[in-house]
Design a protein around this motif. Sequence first.
Motif, PDB file in Angstrom:
ATOM      1  N   GLY A  43      -4.534  15.786  -4.281  1.00 57.67           N
ATOM      2  CA  GLY A  43      -3.516  15.507  -5.292  1.00 57.67           C
ATOM      3  C   GLY A  43      -2.782  14.202  -5.100  1.00 57.67           C
ATOM      4  O   GLY A  43      -1.741  13.981  -5.725  1.00 57.67           O
ATOM      5  N   LYS A  44      -3.333  13.310  -4.264  1.00 60.12           N
ATOM      6  CA  LYS A  44      -2.681  12.023  -3.994  1.00 60.12           C
ATOM      7  C   LYS A  44      -3.682  10.888  -4.136  1.00 60.12           C
ATOM      8  O   LYS A  44      -4.886  11.078  -3.985  1.00 60.12           O
ATOM      9  N   ARG A  45      -3.142   9.687  -4.393  1.00 60.97           N
ATOM     10  CA  ARG A  45      -3.976   8.485  -4.471  1.00 60.97           C
ATOM     11  C   ARG A  45      -3.228   7.309  -3.843  1.00 60.97           C
ATOM     12  O   ARG A  45      -2.007   7.325  -3.750  1.00 60.97           O
ATOM     13  N   ALA A  94       0.864  -1.177   0.000  1.00 62.85           N
ATOM     14  CA  ALA A  94       0.000   0.000   0.000  1.00 62.85           C
ATOM     15  C   ALA A  94       0.900   1.227   0.000  1.00 62.85           C
ATOM     16  O   ALA A  94       1.745   1.378   0.891  1.00 62.85           O
ATOM     17  N   ALA A  95       0.730   2.099  -0.992  1.00 63.63           N
ATOM     18  CA  ALA A  95       1.604   3.264  -1.100  1.00 63.63           C
ATOM     19  C   ALA A  95       0.813   4.470  -1.597  1.00 63.63           C
ATOM     20  O   ALA A  95      -0.143   4.326  -2.372  1.00 63.63           O
ATOM     21  N   VAL A  96       1.228   5.625  -1.156  1.00 58.98           N
ATOM     22  CA  VAL A  96       0.627   6.885  -1.611  1.00 58.98           C
ATOM     23  C   VAL A  96       1.470   7.435  -2.749  1.00 58.98           C
ATOM     24  O   VAL A  96       2.691   7.597  -2.610  1.00 58.98           O
ATOM     25  N   ILE A  97       0.821   7.712  -3.892  1.00 58.29           N
ATOM     26  CA  ILE A  97       1.509   8.286  -5.045  1.00 58.29           C
ATOM     27  C   ILE A  97       0.778   9.553  -5.471  1.00 58.29           C
ATOM     28  O   ILE A  97      -0.364   9.790  -5.061  1.00 58.29           O
ATOM     29  N   SER A  98       1.427  10.359  -6.273  1.00 49.88           N
ATOM     30  CA  SER A  98       0.787  11.591  -6.744  1.00 49.88           C
ATOM     31  C   SER A  98      -0.260  11.266  -7.809  1.00 49.88           C
ATOM     32  O   SER A  98      -0.197  10.217  -8.460  1.00 49.88           O
TER      33      SER A  98
END
Length: 403
Positions: free
Chosen positions: A295-297, A253-257
């Motif tokens: 601005g993140k997903r 699980a990671a937060v990306i732009s």
Amino acid sequence: MRKAVRVIFIVVIAAALVSSVRYCASPYAAETVTYYEYEKSVSGSGYILRPETLVRSEAPGVFEPYVNDGERVAKNAKVGAVITGRPDDAMVDELNTINERIEDIEKSRIMSEMYRSDAVRIAGAVSADVKSLREAVREGDYARASELKREVGYLKERGAEIETDSGDELLAELYERKADIETAIGGAQSEVFAPLAGIYSASVDGLERYGDEDVMAELTPSQVEGFGDLLGDAEKDENVLCKITDNYNWYLAAVISAEEAEDVTVGADVSLMVDASETAEVDASVLSLSKEEDGKRVVIVRCNKFVDGITGMRGVDYKLILQRKSGLRIPSEALRIEDGEKGVYILIDKHTKQFKSVNNDPFGTEDDKYYIVDRNYTPPGAKASYVPLKELDKVLLKPEDVK
């Protein structure tokens, strides 16, 4: 007069050089074929999630594990026991402290270097006797337990003679004291069984609740960014004894732009490196992509490939390879279709061209200026003497100019 002759001589030489260059150089626009590797990836920090089942007991008491962290257990296997009754609170506290120290020492021993051979044999004998001692205490065979304690004492003395590792001595002493306390506490023992097959762990950190795929799919960027605080401040549930971890599927699980997420496709096959400096790539797939928040997903990547040490990982550095292509690079403007075949013309000599086929689905680069085609591609039905397109071939940008 001599000066004028010298000037004329220089002009003649310069003209000859220009004429020679024009004669040797090709008058046609061409570009050299090169080998090219293309990769599109996302990297950063994320968290490993897994299906994890908490093992609980409503009975008050002290949990005595039968297995070590990271050990694989079968469904319905005995993983420990809860010692119940009305023991002295001070003894219970001491027993809990001893259990924690034993766990710390055993974990550190896993990471330590190998000892000398004699010390290893003695440590192994101590470990075996201590395990038998614990079993004897649980079964109420105190005569056997006393015999084993004497044997452990002898082994400790022998180990001291050869300067065995002090951690082994301390561990043996802790197990001895542990057995004494358990004998003094007495009471009933309620055995605990694994509800399913998997990896045993005594470490409960608060992220177990997110191990279900449906729950992962609903994670928001702010939730995932808060995982670090959750790991540090997780409140311990006294009724939770341990957990059993699925040793098949695991997830990143990671937060990306939002910009990076434009290149991510749910369901796509990808390659994943976790703690890339130590771990090889594994095949994975994109499970889900959250809605945008500031601005993140959140991207969830699923993998069922074994990675050494993965069951003990939570926070990790990762590299997610979304797309990769390698082959021969050719200019897009050079691609032609002849008799239904895609290909390019290469320059054989100054005034001769030859058509070379390429695969029907060449990969286009982002700027649309180049295609990456397969190496050593030979079209169906080609003669045995056919020579495929290769590196250093000169590809004509406007082959029509070569008559």
